[in-house]
Design an enzyme around this catalytic site. Structure first.
Site, PDB file in Angstrom:
ATOM      1  N   ARG A  48       0.644  -1.241  -0.065  1.00  0.00           N
ATOM      2  CA  ARG A  48      -0.040  -0.181   0.026  1.00  0.00           C
ATOM      3  C   ARG A  48       1.020   1.276   0.082  1.00  0.00           C
ATOM      4  NH1 ARG A  48      -3.539  -1.011   4.963  1.00  0.00           N
ATOM      5  NH2 ARG A  48      -1.515  -1.737   5.558  1.00  0.00           N
ATOM      6  N   VAL A  88      -5.052  -3.874  -2.107  1.00  0.00           N
ATOM      7  CA  VAL A  88      -5.533  -5.449  -3.023  1.00  0.00           C
ATOM      8  C   VAL A  88      -6.727  -5.698  -3.169  1.00  0.00           C
ATOM      9  CG1 VAL A  88      -3.715  -7.060  -1.940  1.00  0.00           C
ATOM     10  CG2 VAL A  88      -5.654  -6.406  -0.472  1.00  0.00           C
ATOM     11  N   ASP A 179       5.933 -24.459   2.548  1.00  0.00           N
ATOM     12  CA  ASP A 179       6.094 -24.974   4.114  1.00  0.00           C
ATOM     13  C   ASP A 179       7.908 -24.954   3.979  1.00  0.00           C
ATOM     14  OD1 ASP A 179       6.943 -26.608   6.057  1.00  0.00           O
ATOM     15  OD2 ASP A 179       4.931 -27.533   6.381  1.00  0.00           O
ATOM     16  N   HIS A 180       8.308 -23.858   4.753  1.00  0.00           N
ATOM     17  CA  HIS A 180       9.700 -23.945   4.553  1.00  0.00           C
ATOM     18  C   HIS A 180      10.649 -24.904   5.276  1.00  0.00           C
ATOM     19  CE1 HIS A 180       9.525 -22.080   8.657  1.00  0.00           C
ATOM     20  NE2 HIS A 180      10.737 -22.081   8.852  1.00  0.00           N
ATOM     21  N   LYS A 184      14.415 -27.393   3.966  1.00  0.00           N
ATOM     22  CA  LYS A 184      15.597 -27.383   4.835  1.00  0.00           C
ATOM     23  C   LYS A 184      16.359 -28.630   4.175  1.00  0.00           C
ATOM     24  CE  LYS A 184      13.599 -25.104   8.982  1.00  0.00           C
ATOM     25  NZ  LYS A 184      14.469 -23.978   9.185  1.00  0.00           N
ATOM     26  N   HIS A 242       4.803 -28.009   9.596  1.00  0.00           N
ATOM     27  CA  HIS A 242       6.038 -28.772   9.861  1.00  0.00           C
ATOM     28  C   HIS A 242       6.105 -29.766  10.349  1.00  0.00           C
ATOM     29  CE1 HIS A 242       6.483 -24.316   8.535  1.00  0.00           C
ATOM     30  NE2 HIS A 242       6.557 -23.826   9.841  1.00  0.00           N
ATOM     31  N   LYS A 347      17.380 -23.738  20.750  1.00  0.00           N
ATOM     32  CA  LYS A 347      16.667 -23.750  19.593  1.00  0.00           C
ATOM     33  C   LYS A 347      17.446 -24.840  18.749  1.00  0.00           C
ATOM     34  CE  LYS A 347      15.285 -22.092  15.671  1.00  0.00           C
ATOM     35  NZ  LYS A 347      14.033 -22.281  15.043  1.00  0.00           N
TER      36      LYS A 347
HETATM   37  N1  LIG Z   1       7.690 -12.686   8.649  1.00  0.00           N
HETATM   38  C1  LIG Z   1       8.179 -14.082   8.840  1.00  0.00           C
HETATM   39  O1  LIG Z   1       9.143 -14.467   9.079  1.00  0.00           O
HETATM   40  C2  LIG Z   1       7.053 -15.113   8.096  1.00  0.00           C
HETATM   41  C3  LIG Z   1       5.878 -14.661   7.507  1.00  0.00           C
HETATM   42  N2  LIG Z   1       5.255 -15.658   6.956  1.00  0.00           N
HETATM   43  C4  LIG Z   1       3.954 -15.379   6.391  1.00  0.00           C
HETATM   44  O2  LIG Z   1       4.074 -14.239   5.316  1.00  0.00           O
HETATM   45  C5  LIG Z   1       2.956 -13.423   5.123  1.00  0.00           C
HETATM   46  C6  LIG Z   1       3.825 -12.059   5.480  1.00  0.00           C
HETATM   47  O3  LIG Z   1       4.210 -11.883   6.631  1.00  0.00           O
HETATM   48  P1  LIG Z   1       5.161 -10.489   7.066  1.00  0.00           P
HETATM   49  O4  LIG Z   1       5.832 -10.202   5.998  1.00  0.00           O
HETATM   50  O5  LIG Z   1       5.656 -10.870   8.339  1.00  0.00           O
HETATM   51  O6  LIG Z   1       3.924  -9.625   7.116  1.00  0.00           O
HETATM   52  P2  LIG Z   1       3.995  -7.852   7.443  1.00  0.00           P
HETATM   53  O7  LIG Z   1       2.944  -7.421   8.401  1.00  0.00           O
HETATM   54  O8  LIG Z   1       5.365  -7.569   7.709  1.00  0.00           O
HETATM   55  O9  LIG Z   1       3.786  -7.472   5.822  1.00  0.00           O
HETATM   56  C7  LIG Z   1       2.667  -7.171   5.379  1.00  0.00           C
HETATM   57  C8  LIG Z   1       2.612  -6.851   3.992  1.00  0.00           C
HETATM   58  O10 LIG Z   1       1.298  -6.628   3.561  1.00  0.00           O
HETATM   59  C9  LIG Z   1       1.207  -5.287   2.859  1.00  0.00           C
HETATM   60  N3  LIG Z   1      -0.180  -4.825   2.981  1.00  0.00           N
HETATM   61  C10 LIG Z   1      -0.904  -5.004   4.268  1.00  0.00           C
HETATM   62  N4  LIG Z   1      -2.286  -4.556   3.768  1.00  0.00           N
HETATM   63  C11 LIG Z   1      -2.314  -4.350   2.444  1.00  0.00           C
HETATM   64  C12 LIG Z   1      -3.342  -4.143   1.471  1.00  0.00           C
HETATM   65  N5  LIG Z   1      -4.664  -3.887   1.861  1.00  0.00           N
HETATM   66  N6  LIG Z   1      -2.859  -3.821   0.320  1.00  0.00           N
HETATM   67  C13 LIG Z   1      -1.544  -4.135  -0.137  1.00  0.00           C
HETATM   68  N7  LIG Z   1      -0.838  -4.475   0.707  1.00  0.00           N
HETATM   69  C14 LIG Z   1      -0.914  -4.683   1.816  1.00  0.00           C
HETATM   70  C15 LIG Z   1       2.032  -4.520   3.923  1.00  0.00           C
HETATM   71  O11 LIG Z   1       2.615  -3.294   3.179  1.00  0.00           O
HETATM   72  P3  LIG Z   1       1.985  -1.944   3.347  1.00  0.00           P
HETATM   73  O12 LIG Z   1       1.899  -1.680   4.831  1.00  0.00           O
HETATM   74  O13 LIG Z   1       2.886  -0.872   2.756  1.00  0.00           O
HETATM   75  O14 LIG Z   1       0.596  -2.085   2.623  1.00  0.00           O
HETATM   76  C16 LIG Z   1       3.254  -5.094   3.948  1.00  0.00           C
HETATM   77  O15 LIG Z   1       4.224  -5.279   2.882  1.00  0.00           O
HETATM   78  C17 LIG Z   1       1.915 -13.923   6.169  1.00  0.00           C
HETATM   79  O16 LIG Z   1       1.107 -14.712   5.570  1.00  0.00           O
HETATM   80  C18 LIG Z   1       2.851 -14.427   7.101  1.00  0.00           C
HETATM   81  O17 LIG Z   1       2.235 -15.587   7.939  1.00  0.00           O
HETATM   82  C19 LIG Z   1       5.432 -17.104   7.132  1.00  0.00           C
HETATM   83  C20 LIG Z   1       6.654 -17.444   7.665  1.00  0.00           C
HETATM   84  C21 LIG Z   1       7.687 -16.544   8.225  1.00  0.00           C
HETATM   85  O1  LIG Z   2       6.447 -21.307  10.491  1.00  0.00           O
HETATM   86  C1  LIG Z   2       7.160 -20.951  11.688  1.00  0.00           C
HETATM   87  O2  LIG Z   2       8.242 -21.285  11.631  1.00  0.00           O
HETATM   88  C2  LIG Z   2       8.906 -20.670  12.853  1.00  0.00           C
HETATM   89  C3  LIG Z   2      10.087 -21.569  13.063  1.00  0.00           C
HETATM   90  O3  LIG Z   2      10.900 -21.922  11.855  1.00  0.00           O
HETATM   91  P1  LIG Z   2      12.426 -22.364  12.125  1.00  0.00           P
HETATM   92  O4  LIG Z   2      12.956 -22.433  10.754  1.00  0.00           O
HETATM   93  O5  LIG Z   2      13.126 -21.285  12.590  1.00  0.00           O
HETATM   94  O6  LIG Z   2      12.505 -23.540  12.808  1.00  0.00           O
HETATM   95  C4  LIG Z   2       8.252 -20.297  13.947  1.00  0.00           C
HETATM   96  O7  LIG Z   2       9.100 -19.333  14.770  1.00  0.00           O
HETATM   97  C5  LIG Z   2       6.964 -19.372  13.625  1.00  0.00           C
HETATM   98  O8  LIG Z   2       6.305 -19.186  14.829  1.00  0.00           O
HETATM   99  C6  LIG Z   2       6.221 -20.404  12.616  1.00  0.00           C
HETATM  100  O9  LIG Z   2       5.244 -19.383  12.117  1.00  0.00           O
END
Ligand SMILES: NC(=O)C1=CN([C@@H]2O[C@H](COP(=O)(O)OP(=O)(O)OC[C@H]3O[C@@H](n4cnc5c(N)ncnc54)[C@H](OP(=O)(O)O)[C@@H]3O)[C@@H](O)[C@H]2O)C=CC1
Ligand SMILES: O=C1O[C@H](COP(=O)(O)O)[C@@H](O)[C@H](O)[C@H]1O
Length: 498
Positions: A48, A88, A179-180, A184, A242, A347
């Site tokens: 956004r 979106v 599924d990350h 691995k 996982h 960990k």
């Molecule tokens: N972070 C992680 O390590 C992990 C994340 N995930 C998954 O990845 C996904 C993203 O997570 P994460 O990056 O942490 O989330 P964040 O909250 O950090 O990022 C969300 C993103 O969505 C954008 N966004 C939110 N609302 C809107 C909208 N209405 N229109 C367009 N863009 C929008 C935000 O940008 P802006 O505010 O500029 O709109 C931002 O770029 C989730 O499904 C999460 O479960 C899975 C595993 C690990």
């Molecule tokens: O998907 C997830 O995994 C992490 C753990 O991942 P790892 O690669 O560090 O073992 C977990 O912390 C998180 O809560 C979960 O959403």
């Protein structure tokens, strides 16, 4: 069909200003670029907030520097990145995005290949899939693939609903559910260890294996994800995906070929064999925990209930231990114990395969410490395998002593193993869906997990918090194994270095 190396591709990252994009996706694409696995590519970041292309490229460069500690060729790399400010739910915005995509396609000669990467909150997944189709972004001469982050639904019903929406725009073989753990190195190694070793393959069944233990413990707490975690808990966050994926890889039958379809179909069969539980049985097979205050890595940390965005009376579990029975010919009677939790002492993700004792042990009289044979698969942080055997103690008497044969991935290959996201992103560009979850796996895992969450969500756990941060979890998790005559092998004593 799996394409060769150096696929040409336009990657559209929805959620490009978010945490995942910054920490994992940009660095992974950079490593692929540096290794010359991709050169004809462009990335459109979508989110956004208002950013110019220059500002977005500066963010990408900063992420590379922070998370890879490298900057070679970073200007050239970042020049492939473009930004589109987008909500979106706005159809108009997708029409503009299509225009950008078409222009980049011809500028970089990308053959119409498109990866739509959904790195946003899951409530947007269905809308984005529908919109990219309705506004013509999927009308392309090349391939179109949807890479979708977790969580894929919140229950079987919600996952089914999401899947239906996605399938209006993408075929099942165009959907890459991440599924990350499947990216691995040592999780991918499970199949090789099992199916490429005459030593293990014949023993991999209930005649020789006593039990299998899968532990994934974290020292981190819930961090800034309290809002999400309150609706998820460890069961949905870690077990549904996982942990069950690792169990499926350990339990499945050998596939007739190493193709995506054959491997998946064996994993599905293993998941179908999971013994269902009645409501009354859930708490006999599964244990939940929630962390209290404690000390982790010499730092005092607060209890879960006082974390940001967490209900002070939360009933959410931050720890799960369970006993899974796989009711098929190979595994009859062999428990698969799983355990995962936040704010634990260490960990570590490890799999311990405990073999049965031999029928008559000649050394019982002379040696008290005879141990069962163990195969330990070290998933992280160290990567490798340890085999625990018994051998003769040096000296005159015939006494046995435990010995370890260890293989460490890092020290042997002298390489840093690629980060899971790097491998998964590349696989999605090449059309290799082996290490992504098929809808059938997702559906079966949710049905199994739903049977537990239905009980837990309807009964308040009065013992919460029931484990101190910095420990190995609540006492009932130990009792779960003790009642079967087993115990959790302590993960810290099974380190490769020991
Ligand atoms: N972070 C992680 O390590 C992990 C994340 N995930 C998954 O990845 C996904 C993203 O997570 P994460 O990056 O942490 O989330 P964040 O909250 O950090 O990022 C969300 C993103 O969505 C954008 N966004 C939110 N609302 C809107 C909208 N209405 N229109 C367009 N863009 C929008 C935000 O940008 P802006 O505010 O500029 O709109 C931002 O770029 C989730 O499904 C999460 O479960 C899975 C595993 C690990
Ligand atoms: O998907 C997830 O995994 C992490 C753990 O991942 P790892 O690669 O560090 O073992 C977990 O912390 C998180 O809560 C979960 O959403």
């Amino acid at each position: 069909m799996i394409e060769e190396n150096q696929p040409s591709v336009l990657i559209m990252i929805f959620g490009a200003t978010g945490d995942l994009a910054k920490r994992k996706l940009f660095p992974s694409i950079y490593r692929l670029f540096q290794k010359e696995k991709i050169n004809k590519f462009a990335v459109v970041g979508v989110a956004r907030r208002e950013l110019s292309n220059d500002e977005f490229q500066a963010n990408v460069k900063e992420s590379i520097l922070t998370f890879t500690k490298e900057q070679e060729n970073v200007d050239e790399f970042a020049s492939h990145f473009y930004y589109h400010s987008h909500d979106v739910s706005s159809s108009e915005s997708y029409i503009q995005l299509k225009d950008i995509a078409d222009r980049l396609d011809s500028h970089y000669q990308l053959e119409g290949n498109r990866v739509f990467y959904l790195a946003m909150a899951p409530e947007f997944f269905g809308t984005i899939a529908e919109q990219v189709k309705e506004q013509g972004l999927t009308d392309t001469n090349g391939y179109k693939r949807l890479v979708i982050e977790k969580p894929f639904g919140h229950s079987f019903e919600s996952a089914l609903e999401l899947n239906k929406r996605i399938r209006t725009a993408f075929e099942e073989d165009e959907v890459y559910r991440i599924d990350h753990y499947l990216g691995k190195e040592m999780v991918q190694n499970i199949e090789v260890i099992r199916f490429a070793n005459a030593l293990f393959e014949p023993l991999w069944n209930s005649r020789y294996i006593s039990n299998i233990q899968v532990t994934s413990s974290e020292t981190l707490g819930v961090e800034e994800r309290g809002r999400y975690y309150e609706t998820s808990g460890a069961l949905r966050d870690m077990v549904q995906n996982h942990m069950l994926q690792m169990v499926a890889l350990l339990a499945m039958e050998p596939p007739i070929r190493l193709t995506t379809e054959e491997i998946r179909s064996e994993k599905v069969r293993a998941l179908r064999s999971l013994r269902p539980m009645t409501k009354e049985e859930v708490n006999q097979y599964f244990v939940r925990g929630q962390y209290g205050a404690g000390t982790v890595n010499q730092e005092n940390v607060p209890e879960y209930r006082t974390e940001h965005n967490v209900d002070p009376e939360s009933n959410t579990e931050t720890f799960v231990a369970g006993k899974l029975m796989i009711d098929n010919f190979r595994w009859a009677g062999v428990p698969f114990y799983i355990r995962t939790g936040k704010r634990m002492d260490i960990k570590s993700t490890k799999i311990v395969v405990q073999f049965k004792d031999i029928p008559m042990n000649l050394y019982y009289n002379t040696e008290e410490t005879l141990q069962p044979n163990l195969l330990v698969i070290h998933i992280q942080p160290e990567e490798g395998i340890t085999l625990l055997l018994n051998a003769k103690k040096t000296g005159g008497d015939v006494k046995s002593t435990p010995v370890q044969l260890s293989y460490s991935n890092k020290s042997t290959d002298q390489l840093n193993t690629p980060e899971a996201y790097e491998k998964l992103l590349f696989a999605s560009m090449r059309g290799d869906a082996t290490n992504f979850t098929h809808w059938d796996e997702v559906a079966l895992s949710w049905k199994f997990v739903d049977s537990i969450s239905e009980v837990w969500e309807n009964t308040k756990e009065s013992s919460f918090p029931n484990y101190e941060a910095g420990t190995s979890g609540p006492r009932p998790a130990d009792e779960l194994l003790e009642s079967d005559g087993h115990f959790w092998w302590p993960v810290e004593n099974l380190d490769l270095e020991n």
